[in-house]
Design a protein around this motif. Structure first.
Motif, PDB file in Angstrom:
ATOM      1  N   ALA A  55       0.808  -1.211   0.000  1.00 43.67           N
ATOM      2  CA  ALA A  55       0.000   0.000   0.000  1.00 43.67           C
ATOM      3  C   ALA A  55       0.847   1.270   0.000  1.00 43.67           C
ATOM      4  O   ALA A  55       0.330   2.349  -0.231  1.00 43.67           O
ATOM      5  CB  ALA A  55      -0.922   0.011   1.215  1.00 43.67           C
ATOM      6  N   GLN A  56       2.158   1.141   0.277  1.00 42.94           N
ATOM      7  CA  GLN A  56       3.006   2.327   0.364  1.00 42.94           C
ATOM      8  C   GLN A  56       3.223   2.955  -1.010  1.00 42.94           C
ATOM      9  O   GLN A  56       3.378   2.268  -2.015  1.00 42.94           O
ATOM     10  CB  GLN A  56       4.360   1.972   0.972  1.00 42.94           C
ATOM     11  N   ARG A  57       3.229   4.291  -1.026  1.00 41.84           N
ATOM     12  CA  ARG A  57       3.554   5.021  -2.245  1.00 41.84           C
ATOM     13  C   ARG A  57       4.795   5.877  -2.004  1.00 41.84           C
ATOM     14  O   ARG A  57       5.113   6.210  -0.864  1.00 41.84           O
ATOM     15  CB  ARG A  57       2.369   5.874  -2.707  1.00 41.84           C
ATOM     16  N   TYR A  58       5.491   6.236  -3.079  1.00 41.91           N
ATOM     17  CA  TYR A  58       6.825   6.807  -2.960  1.00 41.91           C
ATOM     18  C   TYR A  58       6.974   8.126  -3.705  1.00 41.91           C
ATOM     19  O   TYR A  58       6.404   8.320  -4.783  1.00 41.91           O
ATOM     20  CB  TYR A  58       7.860   5.824  -3.528  1.00 41.91           C
ATOM     21  N   ALA A  59       7.781   9.000  -3.132  1.00 42.75           N
ATOM     22  CA  ALA A  59       8.256  10.173  -3.855  1.00 42.75           C
ATOM     23  C   ALA A  59       9.156   9.703  -4.997  1.00 42.75           C
ATOM     24  O   ALA A  59       9.678   8.583  -4.971  1.00 42.75           O
ATOM     25  CB  ALA A  59       9.027  11.099  -2.921  1.00 42.75           C
ATOM     26  N   VAL A  60       9.339  10.566  -5.999  1.00 45.40           N
ATOM     27  CA  VAL A  60      10.188  10.224  -7.143  1.00 45.40           C
ATOM     28  C   VAL A  60      11.216  11.333  -7.353  1.00 45.40           C
ATOM     29  O   VAL A  60      10.874  12.521  -7.372  1.00 45.40           O
ATOM     30  CB  VAL A  60       9.371  10.029  -8.433  1.00 45.40           C
ATOM     31  N   LEU A  61      12.470  10.914  -7.517  1.00 52.24           N
ATOM     32  CA  LEU A  61      13.563  11.833  -7.827  1.00 52.24           C
ATOM     33  C   LEU A  61      14.086  11.491  -9.216  1.00 52.24           C
ATOM     34  O   LEU A  61      14.595  10.389  -9.447  1.00 52.24           O
ATOM     35  CB  LEU A  61      14.683  11.690  -6.794  1.00 52.24           C
ATOM     36  N   THR A  73      15.649  10.484   5.648  1.00 49.93           N
ATOM     37  CA  THR A  73      14.808  10.835   4.509  1.00 49.93           C
ATOM     38  C   THR A  73      13.645   9.866   4.396  1.00 49.93           C
ATOM     39  O   THR A  73      13.659   8.783   4.987  1.00 49.93           O
ATOM     40  CB  THR A  73      15.589  10.778   3.176  1.00 49.93           C
ATOM     41  N   ASP A  74      12.664  10.277   3.604  1.00 48.42           N
ATOM     42  CA  ASP A  74      11.594   9.360   3.227  1.00 48.42           C
ATOM     43  C   ASP A  74      12.069   8.469   2.083  1.00 48.42           C
ATOM     44  O   ASP A  74      13.004   8.813   1.352  1.00 48.42           O
ATOM     45  CB  ASP A  74      10.354  10.147   2.787  1.00 48.42           C
ATOM     46  N   SER A  75      11.429   7.334   1.909  1.00 46.60           N
ATOM     47  CA  SER A  75      11.733   6.459   0.786  1.00 46.60           C
ATOM     48  C   SER A  75      11.378   7.145  -0.527  1.00 46.60           C
ATOM     49  O   SER A  75      10.471   7.975  -0.587  1.00 46.60           O
ATOM     50  CB  SER A  75      10.943   5.155   0.898  1.00 46.60           C
ATOM     51  N   CYS A  76      12.113   6.802  -1.568  1.00 42.64           N
ATOM     52  CA  CYS A  76      11.771   7.353  -2.870  1.00 42.64           C
ATOM     53  C   CYS A  76      12.237   6.417  -3.976  1.00 42.64           C
ATOM     54  O   CYS A  76      13.067   5.524  -3.751  1.00 42.64           O
ATOM     55  CB  CYS A  76      12.357   8.747  -3.060  1.00 42.64           C
ATOM     56  N   LYS A 126       4.194   2.606  -7.818  1.00 41.61           N
ATOM     57  CA  LYS A 126       3.330   3.198  -6.801  1.00 41.61           C
ATOM     58  C   LYS A 126       3.960   4.503  -6.303  1.00 41.61           C
ATOM     59  O   LYS A 126       4.670   4.541  -5.301  1.00 41.61           O
ATOM     60  CB  LYS A 126       3.122   2.209  -5.640  1.00 41.61           C
ATOM     61  N   THR A 127       3.692   5.551  -7.030  1.00 39.81           N
ATOM     62  CA  THR A 127       4.292   6.846  -6.732  1.00 39.81           C
ATOM     63  C   THR A 127       3.300   7.776  -6.046  1.00 39.81           C
ATOM     64  O   THR A 127       2.088   7.556  -6.060  1.00 39.81           O
ATOM     65  CB  THR A 127       4.771   7.521  -8.025  1.00 39.81           C
ATOM     66  N   LYS A 128       3.859   8.841  -5.477  1.00 38.31           N
ATOM     67  CA  LYS A 128       3.077  10.002  -5.071  1.00 38.31           C
ATOM     68  C   LYS A 128       3.303  11.046  -6.168  1.00 38.31           C
ATOM     69  O   LYS A 128       4.335  11.710  -6.191  1.00 38.31           O
ATOM     70  CB  LYS A 128       3.551  10.520  -3.717  1.00 38.31           C
ATOM     71  N   PRO A 129       2.379  11.195  -7.091  1.00 40.84           N
ATOM     72  CA  PRO A 129       2.664  11.954  -8.305  1.00 40.84           C
ATOM     73  C   PRO A 129       2.606  13.470  -8.166  1.00 40.84           C
ATOM     74  O   PRO A 129       2.959  14.179  -9.108  1.00 40.84           O
ATOM     75  CB  PRO A 129       1.587  11.475  -9.275  1.00 40.84           C
ATOM     76  N   ASP A 130       2.171  13.982  -7.022  1.00 43.71           N
ATOM     77  CA  ASP A 130       2.035  15.433  -6.876  1.00 43.71           C
ATOM     78  C   ASP A 130       3.394  16.114  -6.794  1.00 43.71           C
ATOM     79  O   ASP A 130       4.428  15.480  -6.554  1.00 43.71           O
ATOM     80  CB  ASP A 130       1.211  15.752  -5.624  1.00 43.71           C
ATOM     81  N   LYS A 131       3.429  17.417  -6.974  1.00 42.12           N
ATOM     82  CA  LYS A 131       4.674  18.179  -7.018  1.00 42.12           C
ATOM     83  C   LYS A 131       5.453  18.108  -5.710  1.00 42.12           C
ATOM     84  O   LYS A 131       6.684  18.176  -5.715  1.00 42.12           O
ATOM     85  CB  LYS A 131       4.408  19.641  -7.359  1.00 42.12           C
ATOM     86  N   ASN A 132       4.775  17.969  -4.593  1.00 37.14           N
ATOM     87  CA  ASN A 132       5.461  17.941  -3.301  1.00 37.14           C
ATOM     88  C   ASN A 132       6.269  16.669  -3.091  1.00 37.14           C
ATOM     89  O   ASN A 132       7.020  16.564  -2.124  1.00 37.14           O
ATOM     90  CB  ASN A 132       4.455  18.121  -2.162  1.00 37.14           C
ATOM     91  N   HIS A 133       6.111  15.707  -3.992  1.00 38.73           N
ATOM     92  CA  HIS A 133       6.855  14.453  -3.901  1.00 38.73           C
ATOM     93  C   HIS A 133       7.577  14.137  -5.213  1.00 38.73           C
ATOM     94  O   HIS A 133       7.936  12.986  -5.454  1.00 38.73           O
ATOM     95  CB  HIS A 133       5.915  13.307  -3.522  1.00 38.73           C
ATOM     96  N   THR A 134       7.783  15.147  -6.054  1.00 41.22           N
ATOM     97  CA  THR A 134       8.454  14.966  -7.339  1.00 41.22           C
ATOM     98  C   THR A 134       9.603  15.961  -7.443  1.00 41.22           C
ATOM     99  O   THR A 134       9.370  17.178  -7.382  1.00 41.22           O
ATOM    100  CB  THR A 134       7.480  15.182  -8.510  1.00 41.22           C
ATOM    101  N   PHE A 135      10.820  15.439  -7.577  1.00 41.50           N
ATOM    102  CA  PHE A 135      12.010  16.290  -7.553  1.00 41.50           C
ATOM    103  C   PHE A 135      12.935  15.956  -8.714  1.00 41.50           C
ATOM    104  O   PHE A 135      12.786  14.917  -9.371  1.00 41.50           O
ATOM    105  CB  PHE A 135      12.744  16.120  -6.220  1.00 41.50           C
ATOM    106  N   ILE A 136      13.909  16.833  -8.945  1.00 39.54           N
ATOM    107  CA  ILE A 136      14.822  16.657 -10.071  1.00 39.54           C
ATOM    108  C   ILE A 136      16.216  17.119  -9.669  1.00 39.54           C
ATOM    109  O   ILE A 136      16.365  18.078  -8.910  1.00 39.54           O
ATOM    110  CB  ILE A 136      14.273  17.405 -11.308  1.00 39.54           C
ATOM    111  N   ASP A 164       4.380  23.312 -11.251  1.00 44.61           N
ATOM    112  CA  ASP A 164       3.276  22.485 -10.771  1.00 44.61           C
ATOM    113  C   ASP A 164       3.575  20.992 -10.886  1.00 44.61           C
ATOM    114  O   ASP A 164       2.776  20.162 -10.452  1.00 44.61           O
ATOM    115  CB  ASP A 164       1.998  22.797 -11.555  1.00 44.61           C
ATOM    116  N   VAL A 165       4.732  20.657 -11.489  1.00 49.56           N
ATOM    117  CA  VAL A 165       5.132  19.263 -11.649  1.00 49.56           C
ATOM    118  C   VAL A 165       6.257  18.904 -10.681  1.00 49.56           C
ATOM    119  O   VAL A 165       6.206  17.871  -9.998  1.00 49.56           O
ATOM    120  CB  VAL A 165       5.589  18.985 -13.099  1.00 49.56           C
ATOM    121  N   PHE A 166       7.282  19.778 -10.599  1.00 49.90           N
ATOM    122  CA  PHE A 166       8.451  19.513  -9.755  1.00 49.90           C
ATOM    123  C   PHE A 166       8.428  20.428  -8.535  1.00 49.90           C
ATOM    124  O   PHE A 166       8.333  21.647  -8.652  1.00 49.90           O
ATOM    125  CB  PHE A 166       9.741  19.761 -10.535  1.00 49.90           C
TER     126      PHE A 166
END
Length: 244
Positions: A1-7, A42-45, A109-119, A138-140
Motif C-alpha cells: 500500500a506504500q507510495r513513494y516520492a520520485v527523484l 529521509t523518506d523512501s523514494c 506506486k508513486t506520489k505523483p504530486d509536485k510535493n513528492h516529485t524532484f529533479i 506544478d510538476v516539480f
C-alpha cells in the motif's frame, strides 16, 4: 500500500554502476539512499536515472535563457559544442513531463504530486534541473543543482549566461517560493570558476525572500568537478529534498 516520492536524475548512467559511469566513478545513489533511510533521515523514494545522449549539452542548456544571449555568444556556443541552431532543453523537459513521468506514475506506486516529485543533476545537469522547476512548477517541487555550470562555455569564464538566467528567472521567481532549490559548488578544477556566478544567483533568491527551507547554497572547499566529489556530498541535497 506504500507510495513513494520520485527523484528524476540526469546523466543516469553515472548514478549506480561504475561499469557504465564516466571515468569509472559513480554517484553511489543507492548506497547513500540506503544509509539515509537506515538513519531515518529521509523518506523512501524511487530514483529515475535518465541517461544522457551525444546531444547532452544542448538538451541540458536552458532554452529561454539561451535565447536571451547576444547572437555572437550563441554562435560561439554552437561552434564549441557542435550544436544545432536551437537548444533541445524544452523538448527534453517535455519528454520527462509528458512521457517519462506518466509512464513512471502508471507503472510504479508513486506520489505523483509536485510535493513528492524532484529533479537533480550536476554541471549542465544543474542548469536543466533549475530550469525544470522554473518551467514546470506544478510538476516539480524542487531541484538540486550540484556544481552548476553557469559559465556555459568550457573555454572561458564569462558571466553572460548567468545574467541571462537571472533575466529569465527574475520576473517569475516570487511565484516559486514554495519550491525547493539546492545549489552547491567546489573550489577545485572546473568548480573553481563557479563562486562569482553562484553569488549572483544567491543574491537573486535573497532579494525574493526565500527561506532556508526552500533555498540553500553551499560551498565545499577542495571539492572537484567529478562524480567522486558529488558522491561525497550527496547526502546534503537528498536530505534537503527528501528529508523528514
Amino acid at each position: 500500500a506504500q507510495r513513494y516520492a520520485v527523484l528524476y536524475m540526469h546523466d543516469g548512467q553515472n548514478l549506480f554502476d561504475t561499469t557504465t559511469s564516466y571515468g569509472g566513478k559513480e554517484w553511489q545513489v543507492d548506497e547513500m539512499m540506503s544509509r539515509l533511510l537506515a538513519g531515518n533521515k529521509t523518506d523512501s523514494c524511487i530514483v529515475v536515472g535518465i541517461w544522457n545522449t551525444p546531444k547532452r549539452f544542448f538538451e541540458y542548456a536552458p532554452q529561454k535563457p539561451f535565447n536571451l544571449l547576444p547572437d555572437q555568444v550563441k554562435i560561439d556556443a554552437r561552434v564549441e559544442f557542435q550544436g544545432d541552431s536551437t537548444p533541445l532543453s524544452d523538448a527534453y523537459l517535455r519528454f520527462i513531463v509528458e512521457e517519462l513521468k506518466p509512464f513512471v506514475d502508471t507503472r510504479y506506486k508513486t506520489k505523483p504530486d509536485k510535493n513528492h516529485t524532484f529533479i537533480m543533476g550536476s554541471s549542465m545537469g544543474g542548469l536543466i534541473s533549475m530550469y525544470a522547476v522554473a518551467e514546470y512548477p506544478d510538476v516539480f517541487g524542487g531541484a538540486a543543482c550540484l556544481s552548476t555550470h553557469w559559465p556555459f562555455s568550457l573555454k572561458g569564464n564569462s558571466t553572460c549566461f548567468t545574467k541571462a538566467v537571472i533575466q529569465y528567472l527574475a520576473p517569475g521567481l516570487p511565484r516559486l517560493r514554495d519550491s525547493k532549490f539546492y545549489f552547491d559548488f567546489g573550489t577545485a578544477t572546473l568548480d573553481a570558476w563557479y563562486e562569482p556566478h553562484q553569488k549572483m544567483i544567491d543574491s537573486l533568491f535573497a532579494v525574493n525572500s526565500f527561506d532556508n527551507r526552500h533555498f540553500v547554497s553551499l560551498k565545499f572547499e577542495g571539492a572537484e568537478h567529478n562524480e567522486k566529489s558529488w558522491a561525497a556530498r550527496l547526502d546534503k541535497p537528498l536530505v534537503f529534498l527528501l528529508g523528514k
